[in-house]
Design a protein around this motif. Structure first.
Motif, mmCIF file in Angstrom:
data_model
loop_
_atom_site.group_PDB
_atom_site.id
_atom_site.type_symbol
_atom_site.label_atom_id
_atom_site.label_comp_id
_atom_site.label_asym_id
_atom_site.label_seq_id
_atom_site.Cartn_x
_atom_site.Cartn_y
_atom_site.Cartn_z
ATOM 1 N N VAL A 7 36.811 33.153 32.406
ATOM 2 C CA VAL A 7 37.158 33.730 33.706
ATOM 3 C C VAL A 7 35.865 34.142 34.399
ATOM 4 O O VAL A 7 35.149 35.026 33.924
ATOM 5 C CB VAL A 7 38.107 34.928 33.551
ATOM 6 C CG1 VAL A 7 38.450 35.505 34.914
ATOM 7 C CG2 VAL A 7 39.373 34.509 32.816
ATOM 8 N N ASN A 9 35.063 35.859 37.102
ATOM 9 C CA ASN A 9 35.385 36.825 38.148
ATOM 10 C C ASN A 9 35.466 38.212 37.534
ATOM 11 O O ASN A 9 35.168 38.389 36.345
ATOM 12 C CB ASN A 9 36.695 36.448 38.848
ATOM 13 C CG ASN A 9 36.676 36.787 40.333
ATOM 14 O OD1 ASN A 9 36.551 37.946 40.712
ATOM 15 N ND2 ASN A 9 36.796 35.764 41.171
ATOM 16 N N ARG A 10 35.905 39.166 38.330
ATOM 17 C CA ARG A 10 35.959 40.554 37.892
ATOM 18 C C ARG A 10 37.193 41.232 38.493
ATOM 19 O O ARG A 10 37.965 40.608 39.205
ATOM 20 C CB ARG A 10 34.700 41.311 38.346
ATOM 21 C CG ARG A 10 34.570 41.351 39.872
ATOM 22 C CD ARG A 10 33.408 42.213 40.336
ATOM 23 N NE ARG A 10 33.486 43.571 39.846
ATOM 24 C CZ ARG A 10 34.252 44.525 40.382
ATOM 25 N NH1 ARG A 10 35.002 44.257 41.431
ATOM 26 N NH2 ARG A 10 34.279 45.729 39.872
ATOM 27 N N ALA A 14 40.585 39.157 37.519
ATOM 28 C CA ALA A 14 40.145 38.779 36.175
ATOM 29 C C ALA A 14 41.171 39.240 35.144
ATOM 30 O O ALA A 14 41.525 38.499 34.216
ATOM 31 C CB ALA A 14 38.772 39.373 35.875
ATOM 32 N N VAL A 30 35.224 36.219 29.406
ATOM 33 C CA VAL A 30 34.966 36.673 30.774
ATOM 34 C C VAL A 30 33.475 36.937 30.925
ATOM 35 O O VAL A 30 32.815 37.384 29.980
ATOM 36 C CB VAL A 30 35.790 37.943 31.106
ATOM 37 C CG1 VAL A 30 35.317 39.148 30.302
ATOM 38 C CG2 VAL A 30 35.741 38.258 32.604
#
Length: 702
Positions: A7, A9-10, A14, A30
């Motif tokens: 992933v 993103n945050r 996420a 992540v």
């Protein structure tokens, strides 16, 4: 299906993707920056990889670092979420070159649709209705004027490479066009590295309606109905609902079928959104196609029962669609609002800070997508979205009531932290919105009007033998006492006999304290601490007074006759501030990481011989030409946040200095007094900065 998904993103998206992967039995990883080391996404993922400092440019926008992270964890696919690199065709191509499946459309489709001018041409050939205007980029201001004369004012000048509400200017008359054209091109070049723009008729009383589509690589596609996203501020959505209200069934069906046709015609695959403007006569006009999962996707999930992230993953894995169009049967109404850490009373300025209290709402058909938690530090580095509250109901009226109830329950508190919840509740209270007569002009109308006084919601559970009538000007101590008597069963005589007694000593149990917390939060948007039973009535009143009193705000600007890059370079060289700001005696750099600097400032002694000193942290964004700073050591301030903006004007560069703050009760000066001091000092300092930079520019030095 994939074995491991990274992933890229945050935040809440996420978390959303990680949960979907886990439900499908997919291992997860992540990426994260130093600012997100302790984030919810990092805790949820099977693996987490640090890819850079807080600066997005050096972390979440660093394609090479993300691909290397995918290699380290053995990922075979990358989910980009929304924002950051989610619609970057180059990143999608880099993933493909490194044997990674990018969960989104093919790079060539993304590239064509990311260019708004190219997308308009493609949709025009596919037969979709467009707003009147140019199909290709407009090369000169003179040509822009010709197009505007043809289609009629107002028009909107848009960046061909724009997105996220950036790179567009509404023009109401010919006199404004030339400057707006130049300004939009300059802004587009700075933000996107591409100064091409196009011009189209601006629809003033329009609704923003979009269609969710799913398309696989085998030529199959379905639409999942419409969403209304008309509640916007500066093209940023605040409230979304599905299906779009107040449109005929024929119009809704036509919009949805047209959207799916357009997506299939351009070879779109994955989950996407086709956006339209709908005019007063229910005519609809193509805006753009978004090639990613949308922030507002939960409302579609709530009315269809279809998990869009699951479907994204299946489609990206090369599988045919699992859904036929006749199986899509939307039921009821879903409404979502975004909870941003912003202060609507300060032009929606971000209000980063640590969350002392964070209690999301619950109840039937209520969903909260968030990465927040008690103790979470909302930083200044990224988007201010903290949570999305989504509700479902059989009809729109109940859905709006349910959302308002949920927002009233949502407890978010921390030093200096404000949220958009009070403003969203104003939207929900608006008569035009409740009647679905609203357009994209709703938010501007509400902001131009004074906010109404909200009455706390009444319910049988809260009506325990008293009224809530409060006389204007009534002391807060009396108001708190009235609440305790009316809602919590307090004996008024006992309170009068022992004014300094704690609430527990006055017989208030945990249920009574919860009731007090709910009413205080609803009336004043103030959260009282969990240990409130140890407080007296005057102490609760003092807490409310300190949290609700007017805070300080200053905004000063000056135009400097020098190019923006020079002004930016000189004013952002923190180590040389003693040469630029006459009030600073010493600047000590404590830590530097990318575009973020932590430093200690020491001022020259004041008239009382005191040399004020404090630690601050500032982050400069050279892309948007904005700087945000905060005091780490707050001293006499409860908080202090600073925002610098740099904009090009015909005479040079306008530098704007905004400061938001609140003084501690023990401070030697109150908010009003400090406002006067800061205003006076800022004007002096800006004039000195202007003179020094103009002198440097004239002498050819930096």
């Amino acid at each position: 299906m994939f074995s491991t998904v990274l992933v890229a993103n945050r935040g809440e998206i996420a978390v959303r993707v990680l949960r979907a992967c886990r439900e499908l039995g997919i291992r997860t990883a992540v990426v994260h920056s130093t600012a997100d080391t302790d984030s919810a996404a990092v805790r949820l993922a099977d693996r987490a990889v640090l890819i850079g400092p807080a600066s997005a440019r050096r972390s979440y926008l660093n394609a090479a670092a993300i691909v290397e992270a995918a290699r380290q964890v053995g990922a075979d696919a990358v989910h980009p979420g929304y924002g950051f690199l989610s619609e970057d065709a180059d990143f999608a191509e880099i993933c493909a070159d490194n044997g990674l499946t990018f969960i989104g459309p093919p790079p060539q489709v993304m590239a064509a649709l990311a260019d708004k001018s190219s997308a308009r041409a493609l949709m025009s050939r596919a037969g979709l209705p467009l707003p009147r205007g140019s199909v290709s980029p407009v090369p000169t201001a003179a040509r822009a004027a010709e197009i505007a004369d043809e289609v009629g004012y107002p028009v909107i000048v848009k960046a061909a490479a724009g997105g996220g509400g950036r790179g567009m200017t509404v023009v109401g008359s010919p006199a404004e066009l030339s400057r707006a054209y130049a300004r939009t091109r300059a802004a587009a070049q700075a933000a996107f590295g591409d100064d091409r723009v196009y011009v189209e008729r601006y629809l003033t009383d329009a609704r923003h309606v979009e269609v969710q589509v799913l398309c696989d690589a085998h030529g199959n596609g379905v639409h999942l109905g419409t969403r209304d996203c008309s509640v916007q501020r500066r093209h940023q959505k605040l409230v979304e609902e599905a299906p779009a209200p107040a449109l005929s069934a024929e119009t809704l069906d036509a919009i949805a079928r047209t959207a799916l046709h357009g997506a299939l015609e351009v070879g779109f695959t994955g989950a996407g959104t086709v956006e339209f403007l709908v005019d007063a006569e229910q005519g609809f006009h193509f805006l753009e196609i978004n090639c990613r999962i949308q922030v507002e996707h939960p409302v579609t999930e709530m009315i269809t029962g279809i998990d869009l992230v699951h479907e994204q993953l299946h489609i990206a894995a090369g599988k045919p669609l699992r859904i036929r169009q006749d199986e899509v049967r939307p039921q009821g109404v879903a409404v979502e609002c975004r909870v941003n850490v912003e202060d609507p009373d300060r032009d929606f300025a971000p209000t980063p800070g640590r969350l002392d209290r964070f209690v999301p709402p619950g109840g039937p058909f209520t969903r909260v997508d968030t990465h927040g938690h008690p103790g979470y530090l909302v930083g200044p580095y990224y988007d201010s979205l903290l949570a999305k509250v989504v509700v479902w109901a059989p009809d729109r009226e109940l859905a709006l009531r349910r959302l308002d109830r949920a927002l009233a329950e949502f407890e978010i508190a921390g030093p200096g932290v404000r949220t958009t919840i009070p403003f969203v509740r104003r939207v929900l209270d608006d008569a035009d919105f409740r009647a679905a007569r609203h357009t994209t002009a709703l938010v501007d109308r509400l902001l131009a009007a004074p906010p109404p006084r909200r009455r706390p919601p009444r319910s049988p559970d809260r009506d325990r033998g008293g009224t809530m009538t409060v006389t204007h000007g009534q002391p807060l101590t009396e108001q708190i006492t009235d609440i305790l008597v009316a809602h919590c069963g307090l004996d008024a005589d006992a309170a009068a006999r022992a004014p300094a007694a704690s609430l527990e000593e006055l017989g208030m149990d945990s249920l009574a304290l919860l009731e007090l917390s709910a009413v205080v939060a609803d009336r004043w948007q103030v959260q009282i601490p969990e240990q409130s039973g140890q407080l007296s009535i005057p102490a609760v009143a003092d807490l409310v007074a300190r949290r609700t009193r007017p805070c300080g705000h200053t905004e000063n600007s000056i135009v400097i006759a020098a190019p923006l890059p020079l002004v930016w370079d000189i004013t952002n060289d923190v180590a040389r501030w003693t040469e630029l700001f006459t009030e600073y005696a010493v600047v000590e750099i404590l830590h530097r990481e990318g575009d973020t600097v932590r430093f200690r400032l020491t001022m020259h002694p004041d008239e009382n011989g005191i040399a004020w000193s404090w630690v601050s942290e500032r982050t400069a964004d050279p892309t948007t030409r904005q700087v945000r700073a905060r005091r780490v050591e707050t001293g006499p301030f409860e908080y202090m946040r600073i925002h610098w903006r740099y904009t090009e004007e015909p005479e040079g560069t306008r530098m704007t200095w905004v400061q938001d703050f609140a003084m501690k009760p023990t401070a030697p000066v109150d908010d009003a007094g400090m406002t006067d001091r800061i205003n006076a000092n800022s004007r002096i300092q800006l004039q000195i900065i202007k003179e020094k930079i103009e002198l440097a520019y004239a002498g050819g030095t930096r």
